[in-house]
Design an enzyme around this catalytic site. Sequence first.
Site, mmCIF file in Angstrom:
data_model
loop_
_atom_site.group_PDB
_atom_site.id
_atom_site.type_symbol
_atom_site.label_atom_id
_atom_site.label_comp_id
_atom_site.label_asym_id
_atom_site.label_seq_id
_atom_site.Cartn_x
_atom_site.Cartn_y
_atom_site.Cartn_z
ATOM 1 N N ASP A 177 -12.966 30.394 -23.138
ATOM 2 C CA ASP A 177 -14.209 30.965 -23.098
ATOM 3 C C ASP A 177 -14.751 29.698 -21.800
ATOM 4 O O ASP A 177 -15.921 29.592 -21.978
ATOM 5 C CB ASP A 177 -14.986 30.863 -24.198
ATOM 6 N N CYS A 188 -8.822 54.607 -23.634
ATOM 7 C CA CYS A 188 -10.220 54.826 -23.876
ATOM 8 C C CYS A 188 -10.363 56.233 -23.765
ATOM 9 O O CYS A 188 -11.119 57.136 -24.527
ATOM 10 C CB CYS A 188 -11.372 54.325 -23.117
ATOM 11 N N CYS A 203 -13.383 59.141 -24.719
ATOM 12 C CA CYS A 203 -14.358 58.484 -25.681
ATOM 13 C C CYS A 203 -15.607 57.723 -24.891
ATOM 14 O O CYS A 203 -15.179 57.176 -24.047
ATOM 15 C CB CYS A 203 -13.545 57.643 -26.620
ATOM 16 N N CYS A 258 -19.046 53.630 -27.475
ATOM 17 C CA CYS A 258 -19.450 52.466 -27.281
ATOM 18 C C CYS A 258 -20.753 52.486 -26.591
ATOM 19 O O CYS A 258 -21.784 51.825 -26.496
ATOM 20 C CB CYS A 258 -18.548 51.254 -26.526
ATOM 21 N N CYS A 317 -24.860 51.704 -27.728
ATOM 22 C CA CYS A 317 -25.562 50.528 -27.383
ATOM 23 C C CYS A 317 -27.139 50.595 -27.560
ATOM 24 O O CYS A 317 -27.556 51.688 -27.030
ATOM 25 C CB CYS A 317 -25.103 50.154 -25.813
ATOM 26 N N CYS A 339 -28.413 43.522 -22.357
ATOM 27 C CA CYS A 339 -27.528 43.243 -23.624
ATOM 28 C C CYS A 339 -28.078 42.321 -24.619
ATOM 29 O O CYS A 339 -28.445 41.274 -24.311
ATOM 30 C CB CYS A 339 -26.116 42.687 -22.971
ATOM 31 N N CYS A 377 -24.605 40.727 -30.734
ATOM 32 C CA CYS A 377 -24.454 42.101 -31.408
ATOM 33 C C CYS A 377 -23.105 42.413 -31.258
ATOM 34 O O CYS A 377 -22.100 42.038 -30.502
ATOM 35 C CB CYS A 377 -25.282 42.879 -30.168
ATOM 36 N N CYS A 435 -20.757 47.676 -30.014
ATOM 37 C CA CYS A 435 -19.966 48.243 -29.339
ATOM 38 C C CYS A 435 -18.454 47.931 -29.701
ATOM 39 O O CYS A 435 -17.512 48.755 -29.317
ATOM 40 C CB CYS A 435 -20.071 48.052 -27.709
ATOM 41 N N CYS A 446 -15.968 51.124 -32.204
ATOM 42 C CA CYS A 446 -14.729 51.477 -31.370
ATOM 43 C C CYS A 446 -13.615 51.770 -32.243
ATOM 44 O O CYS A 446 -13.247 51.251 -33.243
ATOM 45 C CB CYS A 446 -14.374 50.194 -30.558
HETATM 46 S S1 SF4 Z 1 -15.680 52.970 -28.041
HETATM 47 FE FE1 SF4 Z 1 -13.530 51.778 -27.705
HETATM 48 S S2 SF4 Z 1 -12.065 53.474 -27.097
HETATM 49 FE FE2 SF4 Z 1 -14.316 54.442 -27.043
HETATM 50 S S3 SF4 Z 1 -14.900 54.044 -24.939
HETATM 51 FE FE3 SF4 Z 1 -15.532 52.244 -25.969
HETATM 52 S S4 SF4 Z 1 -14.051 50.834 -25.557
HETATM 53 FE FE4 SF4 Z 1 -12.999 52.808 -25.194
#
Ligand code: SF4
Length: 354
Positions: free
Chosen positions: A140, A195, A198, A201, A205, A221, A248, A251, A255
């Site tokens: 990190d 993704c 989808c 996330c 938010c 954020c 947080c 997101c 997922c």
């Molecule tokens: S919730 Fe997960 S799978 Fe859906 S768009 Fe966001 S990162 Fe991608």
Amino acid sequence: MSATVLDLVHLAQSIKEWGRELGFQQVGIADVQLGEHERHLQRWLDAGYQGEMDYMAAHGSKRSHPEQLVLGTLRVVSLRMDYLPGDTRMSACLAQPETAYVSRYALGRDYHKLIRKRLQQLAERIQQAIGPFGHRAFVDSAPVLEKAIAEQAGLGWIGKNTLILNRKAGSWFFLGELFVDLALPVDAPHATEHCGRCTACLDICPTAAFVAPYVLDARRCISYLTIEYKGSIPVELRPLIGNRVFGCDDCQLVCPWNRFAKPTEQNDFQPRHGLDNAALSALFRWSEEEFLSRTEGSPLRRAGYERWLRNLAVGLGNAPSSIAVLEALAARRDDPSELVREHVRWALQRHGQA
Ligand code: SF4
């Protein structure tokens, strides 16, 4: 050192086995070409989405050129370690507005120390096998594009929520990197993203911090606002923060790939001091001494006591009115910090207490 291609293929396999023995769930090897990620980062910086995180703009091209950051680097070994504690009642905690929600990665001991130690142990094992070699470990660290490296090393794809996602493990994991001067065979980059259509996330938010898929405006954020940001939290965002007092996870929680996340094997990442289910008012009563002793070796230290109180005041302002909430706030009306006093005033006003 000189080594044959066969030696290096064998060494790469051994590094992956040693990494797994040291508690990492997956190990990949990347080369040092991160061109497209460098351009993406520059566009993000140009838009000012990094807020006060000036370190994101520092280090120039070294960030996207590992061989410039550590001279002689030929490959980066990228490793991931699961951190999700088993049963942390995440959704239940978020739904109880008088309870503090602490980001799941911050419930236990600070991961930096543990992962850096394991990376050093990995380097020692390599050294035992081949003799001295050039290397440096990062966890990190500001100057390293760790998600780009992980994608390049085949560990997953960068999702629309800007995190690395893995089809078998979701996203609840830490990343670490070992820069090496060894011409190891590289893994195939994770070429496809999963993704699809989808947008869960982006939709969930709380502060609408995603300006587009894959683009996060850190200034909105909650993780940035409650951990990195030093000033007064923008008033218009405070009601949206709810009871999230340190980071947080929304997101990640939403997922679908996180159905496949596995609980951590590390005791260090288990919740300490009941932080996975603590009342906002109880945490707000901690003295500075209590804060310092209970957050020793914890990521919560990063916020510091003043910002910890600032965040809790926001949470208390968003909680339902109760005697415990009002008494906790009133007790800090005259806090020595103007930052805290200002957030307490705001919170009391939310409860109709001028
Ligand atoms: S919730 Fe997960 S799978 Fe859906 S768009 Fe966001 S990162 Fe991608």
